[in-house]
Design an enzyme around this catalytic site. Structure first.
Site, PDB file in Angstrom:
ATOM      1  N   ARG A 179       0.811  -1.206   0.000  1.00 29.37           N
ATOM      2  CA  ARG A 179       0.000   0.000   0.000  1.00 29.37           C
ATOM      3  C   ARG A 179       0.852   1.267   0.000  1.00 29.37           C
ATOM      4  NH1 ARG A 179      -3.167   1.758  -2.727  1.00 29.37           N
ATOM      5  NH2 ARG A 179      -4.024  -0.330  -2.633  1.00 29.37           N
ATOM      6  N   LYS A 211       1.063  24.546  -4.333  1.00 34.05           N
ATOM      7  CA  LYS A 211      -0.139  23.910  -3.791  1.00 34.05           C
ATOM      8  C   LYS A 211       0.018  22.393  -3.843  1.00 34.05           C
ATOM      9  CE  LYS A 211      -2.952  27.854  -5.202  1.00 34.05           C
ATOM     10  NZ  LYS A 211      -4.050  28.341  -6.087  1.00 34.05           N
ATOM     11  N   LYS A 256       3.343  39.228  -4.189  1.00 36.27           N
ATOM     12  CA  LYS A 256       1.925  39.063  -4.505  1.00 36.27           C
ATOM     13  C   LYS A 256       1.122  40.210  -3.900  1.00 36.27           C
ATOM     14  CE  LYS A 256       0.455  34.941  -5.156  1.00 36.27           C
ATOM     15  NZ  LYS A 256      -0.066  33.561  -4.968  1.00 36.27           N
ATOM     16  N   GLU A 271       3.457  39.618  -9.116  1.00 40.16           N
ATOM     17  CA  GLU A 271       2.073  39.417  -9.537  1.00 40.16           C
ATOM     18  C   GLU A 271       1.471  40.751  -9.954  1.00 40.16           C
ATOM     19  OE1 GLU A 271      -1.017  36.792  -7.346  1.00 40.16           O
ATOM     20  OE2 GLU A 271      -1.451  38.854  -6.727  1.00 40.16           O
ATOM     21  N   ASP A 298      -2.344  37.788 -13.109  1.00 42.99           N
ATOM     22  CA  ASP A 298      -3.324  37.084 -12.287  1.00 42.99           C
ATOM     23  C   ASP A 298      -4.760  37.352 -12.721  1.00 42.99           C
ATOM     24  OD1 ASP A 298      -4.130  35.490 -10.075  1.00 42.99           O
ATOM     25  OD2 ASP A 298      -4.576  37.306  -8.945  1.00 42.99           O
TER      26      ASP A 298
END
Length: 311
Positions: A117, A152, A184, A213, A234
């Protein structure tokens, strides 16, 4: 871990020490403090040896075969003190079809089933990311655009998931907060604007690449005039992206980002941007179904089991 597996990991750009740590953490979840698979110990004689095939149950792109091999070998070495033989029949990045045998493993049956597994969890996850990435790479064929990943990722699995993106034909953006500065929206607000934020990063970390950004043409111009060579455009429409490309595309690399989907990939690539950034490659890719099949063998029915196990 065997030298052949270490070499395969290094060839893939993966540090064997890091992979070993990830595998050991995964095994600890399954085997607990006593490092035991109670079902396999109770039902399988300690000396029994078998062969298993790692088989694709769906079409896709495979990634992580050396990682899976590391799982079997670590279980053999650390849990049972027995060695296993892993023969790989495919290469990471290969397109595979349902029914293809990707690898064959021979060794103590307890080891094979104990490792099953954990090996499949990593292999199916990585192959799922590679398969999803390949779909994006295919959609961008004929354009100048390349698909990028993001941060992410699944905590603890970033190096494996970003490797899977590369195996699928994509490109890694930054590995973390340490290797690339990314200014950002919140940084812009906190620092008082793009120009002062860019200046402060350059003063404190003069050698670190900086990405900025931007949300419109004015911000794109401000960023490149501050010195930026890479802009994240963005949540822009294709029309706005085309404007940005026309105004600053010869002064900086441009990335489209924000909610992109496969059905509009070609449309966004046609604007002339260099990259499409897709967080879904790592946060939303379904696994590629892969299974482990034990080859039939006649071991007899009166051998009993040896209930002793390594703690």
């Amino acid at each position: 871990m065997r030298t052949a597996t270490e070499d395969a990991l290094r060839t893939a750009g993966l540090d064997p020490v890091v992979v070993t740590r990830i595998v050991q953490t995964a095994l600890e979840e399954d085997l607990g403090p006593d490092r035991v698979d109670v079902t396999s110990v109770a039902t399988i004689p300690a000396g029994q040896v078998d062969t298993v095939d790692v088989v694709a149950r769906a079409d896709g792109v495979v990634a992580g075969l050396a990682v899976a091999a590391a799982v079997f070998e670590l279980v053999g070495d650390e849990v049972s003190g027995r060695t296993v033989e892993v023969v790989v029949h495919a290469r990471d990045g290969d397109r595979v079809a349902r029914g293809d045998v990707l690898a064959t493993v021979t060794g103590p049956t307890r080891v094979l089933l104990t490792a099953e597994r954990t090996a499949l969890n990593l292999l199916t996850r990585m192959s799922g990311v590679a398969t999803h990435t390949r779909a994006w790479a295919d959609a961008l064929v004929g354009s100048k655009s390349t698909v990028l990943d993001t941060r992410k990722t699944t905590p603890g699995l970033r190096v494996l998931e970003k490797y899977a993106v590369r195996a699928g034909g994509g490109t890694n953006k930054r590995m973390g907060l340490y290797d690339v500065a990314m200014i950002k929206d919140n940084h812009k607000l906190a620092a008082g604007g793009i120009a002062p934020a860019y200046r402060r990063v350059r003063e404190v970390f003069p050698e670190v690449p900086i990405q900025v950004e931007v949300t419109d043409v004015a911000e794109a111009v401000e960023a490149v005039e501050a010195g930026a060579k890479f802009l994240l455009c963005d949540n822009m429409t294709t029309g706005l992206l085309a404007e940005v490309v026309a105004v600053v595309g010869d002064r900086a690399e441009l990335e489209a980002t924000g909610g992109l989907t496969l059905d509009v990939a070609a449309e966004y690539a046609a604007t002339g941007v260099d990259y499409l950034s897709v967080g879904a490659l790592t946060h939303s890719s379904p696994i590629l179904d892969i299974a482990l099949d034990l080859r039939p063998a006649d071991h007899g029915r009166d051998e009993g089991t040896d209930l002793e196990h390594r703690g």
